[in-house]
Design an enzyme around this catalytic site. Structure first.
Site, PDB file in Angstrom:
ATOM      1  N   HIS A  14       2.676  -5.090  -0.450  1.00 34.72           N
ATOM      2  CA  HIS A  14       2.661  -5.217  -1.911  1.00 34.72           C
ATOM      3  C   HIS A  14       3.906  -4.651  -2.600  1.00 34.72           C
ATOM      4  O   HIS A  14       3.809  -3.851  -3.540  1.00 34.72           O
ATOM      5  CB  HIS A  14       1.419  -4.529  -2.476  1.00 34.72           C
ATOM      6  CG  HIS A  14       0.128  -5.227  -2.157  1.00 34.72           C
ATOM      7  ND1 HIS A  14       0.029  -6.569  -1.916  1.00 34.72           N
ATOM      8  CD2 HIS A  14      -1.148  -4.744  -2.049  1.00 34.72           C
ATOM      9  CE1 HIS A  14      -1.226  -6.889  -1.677  1.00 34.72           C
ATOM     10  NE2 HIS A  14      -1.959  -5.801  -1.740  1.00 34.72           N
ATOM     11  N   HIS A  35      -3.818  -8.954  -8.651  1.00 29.87           N
ATOM     12  CA  HIS A  35      -4.738  -8.256  -7.752  1.00 29.87           C
ATOM     13  C   HIS A  35      -6.014  -7.799  -8.478  1.00 29.87           C
ATOM     14  O   HIS A  35      -6.484  -6.677  -8.279  1.00 29.87           O
ATOM     15  CB  HIS A  35      -4.010  -7.073  -7.112  1.00 29.87           C
ATOM     16  CG  HIS A  35      -4.545  -6.670  -5.784  1.00 29.87           C
ATOM     17  ND1 HIS A  35      -5.825  -6.206  -5.598  1.00 29.87           N
ATOM     18  CD2 HIS A  35      -3.974  -6.682  -4.556  1.00 29.87           C
ATOM     19  CE1 HIS A  35      -6.001  -5.931  -4.318  1.00 29.87           C
ATOM     20  NE2 HIS A  35      -4.891  -6.207  -3.663  1.00 29.87           N
ATOM     21  N   GLU A  59      -6.823 -13.642  -4.320  1.00 27.95           N
ATOM     22  CA  GLU A  59      -5.407 -13.523  -4.656  1.00 27.95           C
ATOM     23  C   GLU A  59      -4.664 -14.765  -4.164  1.00 27.95           C
ATOM     24  O   GLU A  59      -4.545 -14.982  -2.961  1.00 27.95           O
ATOM     25  CB  GLU A  59      -4.801 -12.297  -3.983  1.00 27.95           C
ATOM     26  CG  GLU A  59      -5.546 -11.002  -4.237  1.00 27.95           C
ATOM     27  CD  GLU A  59      -5.268  -9.979  -3.133  1.00 27.95           C
ATOM     28  OE1 GLU A  59      -4.099  -9.694  -2.839  1.00 27.95           O
ATOM     29  OE2 GLU A  59      -6.237  -9.454  -2.560  1.00 27.95           O
TER      30      GLU A  59
END
Ligand code: GLA
Length: 356
Positions: free
Chosen positions: A110, A180, A318
């Site tokens: 991420h 997210h 996602e």
């Protein structure tokens, strides 16, 4: 009378260094309220009616910017430059090897140590929507290229929250953005999502290794991963499957239909229905991958209004590229170049199911 077309904003605390954080609200004619912060361009709250018209918050969130900064859950944030994992925190582009932040064992997760989710974005109202902008310097987390990112949130009267992503770079670089948000359609903090009935239009997903890096494609037919017909999350979590054991639940990328790598139409790919409230979520995207994550790492996470979030308190859908796709053979479509910007459109629609 409130003009629902104009997002309003209010102060929402300070970051270390006295930078003010703001919270923006989008509303629609159904009485929905979507709160978005310039910290991480984060979807903080989404108040949506249940079958009796009562508003409830359908996304997990924290109460303060400090809690967002301290958390590793990425709640509601825009994640980048690369959402999900890059194995070995490295990739090769045009003959050059790039070494990235290793922020999860030997891998990048991420966006690396800093990440877009902890940045303060510029925000402005734009034709009823909210446009967030972020500049990411060359070398951030080890990625090449100076990148300018734009994310536009807008809410329509049918309850559809559109997220339109764009990015430009002055040098070739991979980009993969996502939102997210953790959904829990019950609107009740402290509950789990086991009763939600989910469908995902996909016949394949990526199996993962112990570090949650995709290793092979697998068919869903006849096993716990088959959501082509809707199924309750809880029943599927209880279904014995080595992949569910590895990840502590679902934390897997589904391969969405369609062979095109780019220029894909926005199409409906997943639904989730909560029988207790009647609320239903529909996800549409132009992306190839959909990470289904059942909040397996949530462990007494500080939640809204003093509540705590336990494992499976929320689920994420996602949309994006496949995890570690930059290290696959076919990956040219993931490279943003000065003459080739990044684009993505994903839409989350909330309503009450017809039979609710
Ligand atoms: C993603 C990943 C998970 C986890 C969460 C954040 O969904 O796939 O493994 O890292 O983000 O906690």
């Amino acid at each position: 009378m409130i003009n629902t077309a104009i997002p309003c904003s209010e102060p929402w605390g300070m970051l270390p260094g006295s930078q003010p954080v703001r919270l923006f609200t989008l509303r629609n004619a159904q009485g929905m309220k979507v709160a978005i912060s310039d910290l991480g361009a984060t979807l903080v709250s989404w108040l949506a009616p249940d079958r009796a018209g009562r508003l409830g918050d359908v996304v997990l969130g924290h109460d303060t910017p400090a809690e967002y900064l301290a958390s590793t859950a990425y709640m509601g944030a825009i994640v980048g430059r690369w959402a999900n994992r890059i194995a070995g925190a490295r990739f090769v582009l045009d003959g050059v090897e790039y070494t990235l932040d290793r922020n999860e064992g030997p891998n990048l997760l991420h966006g690396g140590n800093a990440g877009f989710h902890r940045a303060l974005w510029d925000a402005e109202e734009d034709d009823g929507g909210l446009v967030m902008r972020l500049h990411s310097e060359e070398g951030e987390a080890g990625f090449p290229g100076n990148v300018d990112v734009t994310v536009r949130y807008s809410l329509d009267d049918e309850g559809e929250l559109s997220i339109e992503y764009g990015a430009r770079s002055d040098a070739p670089t991979p980009i993969n953005l996502t939102n997210h948000a953790y959904f829990n359609l019950t609107g009740e903090p402290g509950t789990d999502i086991r009763g939600h009935v989910v469908s995902i239009e996909s016949d394949r997903f990526f199996e993962v290794d112990a570090a949650l890096i995709p290793c092979s494609e697998s068919l869903v037919a006849g096993n716990a991963f088959d959501f082509r017909q809707s199924a309750p999350i809880g029943a599927r979590l209880d279904w014995p499957h080595a992949q569910l054991t590895i990840a502590g639940g679902f934390d897997h990328c589904y391969v969405l239909p369609g062979t095109a790598l780019e220029g894909r139409p926005v199409r409906e790919v997943a639904r989730a229905y909560d029988p207790t409230s009647g609320r239903e979520l529909t996800v549409s995207t132009d992306q190839r991958g959909l990470q289904f994550y059942t909040g397996n790492f949530l462990d007494d996470e500080p939640g809204r209004n003093g509540s705590r979030y336990a494992r499976h308190a929320g689920f994420c859908l996602e949309a994006g590229a496949f995890p570690n796709e930059i290290n696959r053979l076919e990956r040219d479509h993931l490279i943003v170049r000065p003459d080739k910007p990044y684009r993505q459109v994903t839409k989350y629609r909330l309503g009450v199911a017809a039979n609710a």
